[in-house]
Scaffold this motif. Structure first.
Motif, PDB file in Angstrom:
ATOM      1  N   ARG A 137      -5.517 -10.217   2.816  1.00 30.81           N
ATOM      2  CA  ARG A 137      -6.873 -10.578   2.094  1.00 30.81           C
ATOM      3  C   ARG A 137      -7.006 -10.093   0.467  1.00 30.81           C
ATOM      4  NH1 ARG A 137      -9.732  -6.960   7.048  1.00 30.81           N
ATOM      5  NH2 ARG A 137      -9.482  -8.521   8.524  1.00 30.81           N
ATOM      6  N   ASP A 138      -6.369  -9.311  -0.033  1.00 33.51           N
ATOM      7  CA  ASP A 138      -6.207  -8.848  -1.555  1.00 33.51           C
ATOM      8  C   ASP A 138      -5.524 -10.356  -2.136  1.00 33.51           C
ATOM      9  OD1 ASP A 138      -7.281  -6.290  -2.150  1.00 33.51           O
ATOM     10  OD2 ASP A 138      -5.840  -5.790  -0.370  1.00 33.51           O
ATOM     11  N   GLY A 139      -6.403 -11.058  -2.852  1.00 32.61           N
ATOM     12  CA  GLY A 139      -5.839 -12.279  -3.519  1.00 32.61           C
ATOM     13  C   GLY A 139      -6.057 -13.686  -2.551  1.00 32.61           C
ATOM     14  N   GLN A 140      -6.213 -13.357  -1.263  1.00 30.92           N
ATOM     15  CA  GLN A 140      -6.394 -14.434  -0.420  1.00 30.92           C
ATOM     16  C   GLN A 140      -5.324 -15.001  -0.363  1.00 30.92           C
ATOM     17  OE1 GLN A 140      -9.802 -14.922   1.560  1.00 30.92           O
ATOM     18  NE2 GLN A 140      -9.640 -12.810   0.741  1.00 30.92           N
ATOM     19  N   ILE A 141      -3.852 -14.435  -0.350  1.00 34.81           N
ATOM     20  CA  ILE A 141      -2.760 -15.221  -0.208  1.00 34.81           C
ATOM     21  C   ILE A 141      -2.276 -15.451   1.167  1.00 34.81           C
ATOM     22  CG2 ILE A 141      -2.061 -14.179  -2.314  1.00 34.81           C
ATOM     23  CD1 ILE A 141      -0.385 -12.040  -0.850  1.00 34.81           C
ATOM     24  N   PHE A 142      -3.250 -16.102   2.092  1.00 32.74           N
ATOM     25  CA  PHE A 142      -2.982 -16.297   3.485  1.00 32.74           C
ATOM     26  C   PHE A 142      -1.773 -17.416   3.572  1.00 32.74           C
ATOM     27  CE2 PHE A 142      -7.072 -14.490   3.394  1.00 32.74           C
ATOM     28  CZ  PHE A 142      -6.951 -13.214   4.509  1.00 32.74           C
ATOM     29  N   ASP A 143      -1.527 -18.117   2.585  1.00 31.95           N
ATOM     30  CA  ASP A 143      -0.408 -19.141   2.593  1.00 31.95           C
ATOM     31  C   ASP A 143       0.740 -18.749   2.232  1.00 31.95           C
ATOM     32  OD1 ASP A 143       0.213 -21.838   3.583  1.00 31.95           O
ATOM     33  OD2 ASP A 143      -0.124 -22.505   1.530  1.00 31.95           O
ATOM     34  N   ILE A 144       1.065 -17.427   1.982  1.00 31.14           N
ATOM     35  CA  ILE A 144       2.379 -17.074   1.285  1.00 31.14           C
ATOM     36  C   ILE A 144       3.476 -17.253   2.279  1.00 31.14           C
ATOM     37  CG2 ILE A 144       1.965 -14.531   2.238  1.00 31.14           C
ATOM     38  CD1 ILE A 144       3.803 -15.682  -1.100  1.00 31.14           C
ATOM     39  N   PRO A 145       3.328 -17.370   3.491  1.00 29.76           N
ATOM     40  CA  PRO A 145       4.473 -17.691   4.444  1.00 29.76           C
ATOM     41  C   PRO A 145       4.855 -19.034   4.166  1.00 29.76           C
ATOM     42  CG  PRO A 145       2.734 -16.520   5.685  1.00 29.76           C
ATOM     43  CD  PRO A 145       2.229 -16.820   4.445  1.00 29.76           C
ATOM     44  N   ASN A 146       3.885 -19.932   4.202  1.00 32.82           N
ATOM     45  CA  ASN A 146       4.496 -21.348   3.947  1.00 32.82           C
ATOM     46  C   ASN A 146       5.036 -21.563   2.514  1.00 32.82           C
ATOM     47  OD1 ASN A 146       4.626 -24.176   4.816  1.00 32.82           O
ATOM     48  ND2 ASN A 146       2.891 -24.565   3.428  1.00 32.82           N
ATOM     49  N   ALA A 147       4.431 -20.923   1.466  1.00 32.21           N
ATOM     50  CA  ALA A 147       4.902 -20.867   0.041  1.00 32.21           C
ATOM     51  C   ALA A 147       6.223 -20.267  -0.048  1.00 32.21           C
ATOM     52  CB  ALA A 147       3.936 -20.422  -0.780  1.00 32.21           C
ATOM     53  N   PHE A 148       6.583 -19.230   0.588  1.00 32.97           N
ATOM     54  CA  PHE A 148       7.691 -18.621   0.707  1.00 32.97           C
ATOM     55  C   PHE A 148       8.975 -19.280   1.258  1.00 32.97           C
ATOM     56  CE2 PHE A 148      10.659 -15.619   2.703  1.00 32.97           C
ATOM     57  CZ  PHE A 148      11.415 -15.255   1.547  1.00 32.97           C
ATOM     58  N   THR A 149       8.362 -20.076   2.247  1.00 29.14           N
ATOM     59  CA  THR A 149       9.607 -20.879   3.177  1.00 29.14           C
ATOM     60  C   THR A 149       9.770 -21.960   2.242  1.00 29.14           C
ATOM     61  OG1 THR A 149       8.434 -20.383   5.198  1.00 29.14           O
ATOM     62  CG2 THR A 149      10.183 -22.149   5.284  1.00 29.14           C
ATOM     63  N   ASP A 209       5.315  -7.144   5.235  1.00 34.76           N
ATOM     64  CA  ASP A 209       4.501  -6.115   4.511  1.00 34.76           C
ATOM     65  C   ASP A 209       4.018  -6.830   3.064  1.00 34.76           C
ATOM     66  OD1 ASP A 209       2.955  -4.130   3.149  1.00 34.76           O
ATOM     67  OD2 ASP A 209       4.758  -2.668   3.141  1.00 34.76           O
ATOM     68  N   THR A 210       2.964  -7.095   2.897  1.00 35.11           N
ATOM     69  CA  THR A 210       2.368  -7.680   1.469  1.00 35.11           C
ATOM     70  C   THR A 210       1.273  -6.466   1.179  1.00 35.11           C
ATOM     71  OG1 THR A 210       0.726  -9.062   2.673  1.00 35.11           O
ATOM     72  CG2 THR A 210       2.950 -10.055   1.908  1.00 35.11           C
ATOM     73  N   SER A 211       1.232  -5.523   1.319  1.00 31.60           N
ATOM     74  CA  SER A 211       0.262  -4.636   1.152  1.00 31.60           C
ATOM     75  C   SER A 211       0.296  -3.924  -0.293  1.00 31.60           C
ATOM     76  CB  SER A 211       0.444  -3.299   1.998  1.00 31.60           C
ATOM     77  OG  SER A 211       1.603  -2.548   1.516  1.00 31.60           O
ATOM     78  N   VAL A 212      -0.937  -3.605  -0.778  1.00 36.27           N
ATOM     79  CA  VAL A 212      -0.895  -3.042  -2.191  1.00 36.27           C
ATOM     80  C   VAL A 212      -1.006  -1.859  -2.071  1.00 36.27           C
ATOM     81  CG1 VAL A 212      -2.007  -5.146  -2.999  1.00 36.27           C
ATOM     82  CG2 VAL A 212      -3.398  -3.235  -1.870  1.00 36.27           C
ATOM     83  N   GLY A 213      -0.426  -1.151  -3.303  1.00 34.83           N
ATOM     84  CA  GLY A 213      -0.110   0.439  -3.445  1.00 34.83           C
ATOM     85  C   GLY A 213      -1.100   0.828  -4.503  1.00 34.83           C
ATOM     86  N   SER A 214      -0.879   2.172  -4.872  1.00 38.59           N
ATOM     87  CA  SER A 214      -1.573   2.774  -6.172  1.00 38.59           C
ATOM     88  C   SER A 214      -1.832   2.042  -7.306  1.00 38.59           C
ATOM     89  CB  SER A 214      -1.220   4.070  -6.291  1.00 38.59           C
ATOM     90  OG  SER A 214       0.169   4.258  -6.583  1.00 38.59           O
ATOM     91  N   GLU A 215      -2.377   2.189  -8.215  1.00 43.64           N
ATOM     92  CA  GLU A 215      -2.499   1.579  -9.462  1.00 43.64           C
ATOM     93  C   GLU A 215      -1.237   2.047 -10.261  1.00 43.64           C
ATOM     94  OE1 GLU A 215      -4.958   1.612 -13.687  1.00 43.64           O
ATOM     95  OE2 GLU A 215      -5.416   3.173 -12.110  1.00 43.64           O
ATOM     96  N   HIS A 216      -0.753   1.169 -11.094  1.00 41.09           N
ATOM     97  CA  HIS A 216       0.645   1.577 -11.744  1.00 41.09           C
ATOM     98  C   HIS A 216       0.296   2.627 -12.617  1.00 41.09           C
ATOM     99  CE1 HIS A 216       4.518   0.769 -13.361  1.00 41.09           C
ATOM    100  NE2 HIS A 216       4.271   0.477 -14.466  1.00 41.09           N
ATOM    101  N   ASP A 217       1.303   3.736 -12.476  1.00 37.63           N
ATOM    102  CA  ASP A 217       1.214   4.603 -13.649  1.00 37.63           C
ATOM    103  C   ASP A 217      -0.129   5.322 -13.847  1.00 37.63           C
ATOM    104  OD1 ASP A 217       3.368   3.321 -15.694  1.00 37.63           O
ATOM    105  OD2 ASP A 217       3.805   4.456 -14.123  1.00 37.63           O
ATOM    106  N   LYS A 218      -0.969   5.286 -12.778  1.00 31.17           N
ATOM    107  CA  LYS A 218      -2.427   5.843 -12.801  1.00 31.17           C
ATOM    108  C   LYS A 218      -2.420   6.661 -11.580  1.00 31.17           C
ATOM    109  CE  LYS A 218      -3.501   4.199 -16.472  1.00 31.17           C
ATOM    110  NZ  LYS A 218      -3.794   4.953 -17.935  1.00 31.17           N
TER     111      LYS A 218
END
Length: 388
Positions: A137-149, A209-218
């Motif tokens: 959902r973050d970035g709406q990258i639902f097509d990442i499986p097909n793009a990665f393949t 896993d395509t989850s997001v983590g904490s802000e970089h260096d913050k």
């Protein structure tokens, strides 16, 4: 901009009773756009070493880079089939925003290294699954499986390897059962894909896993800044479509800065995505997958199947694209897999006394003639063809 890689190879081979070695000279190049000189140098050296090891047939698991102009190799880890003897930095150049590093590497091949098959093994590259689609959902990258393949296919099909991918990713496949601990997958799926793609091997994968983590260096929440960590974990499993055996399985994990705004709609099929830090990191992971898979397939025996019988002639599903040549002699084998009470196949192969010679060669098939004096009365459709 993705790193640019160029390879020039100079061989000086030598041998002893225990070790065979060769000197490889490789030049790796990387763009200096938006990165430091040290990072560009690291990318260039990384590419040069990986190209040298891929050429020599060895497998690379990690690369240590230059430290104060000295190439350290304490953490350079190779599979047991070989080792790096010496490495020298010959030249470093910067021109038009490109940093190039030329290395000379001594690669030692131990006697335990597998005998590489002369045949190019084909495998069906199926569409990657996604275990947790809600993470897209973050970035709406639902097509990442097909793009990665598609990205995997483009990378592997353009490389000079002992394997060749067959694209089989138009329709999504439910792959979760192939990765379950119970191995409750349907062997008919493997059989269908192998037959439809004319490939001995079938590769399944799923993004875990395509989850997001904490802000970089913050220390505060990631959505308060445009840059935060995002993970990309994916696992692969390879099956032999003739015996239904699991040949190889491995999980990969990586992460990188997600440079897009939280509310942005990111096109994962665009150059903007693949040139971002997250996209480049996925590309680097794909390269490692390619090297590992090539290392596995190049050590496996080459097999095909008989698809038509006409007297003393057979048509097999191996051809010019697999590396066969006219006049080549092949051995036939009986395939009679046993079946367990659970309905799973157990491979069983009996080599016959029959040999055939290729008389007509096509891209994906060949016509071969019986060279034995006895008729091939016991040979049946889907029996095996072994490359000597």
């Amino acid at each position: 901009m993705r790193p640019m890689v160029f390879l020039a190879v100079i061989l000086t081979a030598f041998s002893t009773a225990q070790v065979h070695g060769q000197w490889l000279q490789t030049t790796g190049s990387a763009s200096m756009e938006d990165i430091s000189t040290e990072s560009a140098r690291s990318q260039a050296i990384n590419d040069a070493i990986k190209q040298a090891l891929l050429y020599s047939g060895l497998s690379l698991s990690s690369v240590q880079t230059l430290t104060n102009g000295i190439l350290t190799q304490d953490e350079l880890s190779l599979r047991s089939q070989g080792a790096v003897g010496q490495m020298h930095v010959l030249e470093e150049q910067q021109e038009n925003g490109i940093l190039s590093v030329t290395l000379q590497i001594e690669v030692l091949n131990e006697e335990t290294q597998c005998a590489q098959s002369s045949l190019i093994n084909h495998f069906a590259l199926t569409r990657t699954g996604m275990e947790n689609p809600q993470q897209a959902r973050d970035g709406q990258i639902f097509d990442i499986p097909n793009a990665f393949t598609k990205q995997l296919y483009a990378l592997m099909s353009q490389a000079d390897l002992s394997m060749q991918p067959t694209p089989f990713f138009e329709d999504p496949i439910s792959v979760r059962s192939f990765f379950s601990n119970q191995f409750a997958y349907d062997e008919n799926v493997i059989d269908y894909i192998s037959d439809a793609s004319n490939s001995q091997y079938v590769l399944f994968s799923q993004i875990t896993d395509t989850s997001v983590g904490s802000e970089h260096d913050k220390g505060y929440a990631f959505w308060k800044d445009d840059s935060y960590e995002r993970y990309f974990n994916v696992e692969f499993i390879l099956f032999d479509g003739l015996s239904f055996e699991k040949i190889w399985q491995k999980a990969y994990q990586t992460q990188a800065l997600w440079e897009f705004e939280k509310t942005a709609l990111v096109d994962v099929n665009s150059g903007v995505f693949w040139q971002s830090k997250y996209g480049r990191t996925i590309s680097e992971l794909s390269e490692q997958v390619m090297y590992d898979l090539n290392q596995t397939l190049q050590c496996l025996p080459a097999k095909g199947q008989i698809k038509h019988i006409d007297g003393d002639q057979v048509i097999i599903n191996l051809g010019r694209s697999n590396g066969l040549t006219e006049g080549q002699h092949l051995t036939l084998a009986y395939s009679s897999n046993a079946i367990t009470y659970e309905g799973k196949h157990l491979p069983k192969q009996v080599t016959s006394l029959y040999s055939v010679e290729i008389k007509q060669l096509y891209q994906h098939s060949a016509v071969a003639v019986n060279t034995a004096k006895r008729p091939m009365s016991n040979i049946q459709l889907n029996d095996l063809v072994l490359v000597k």
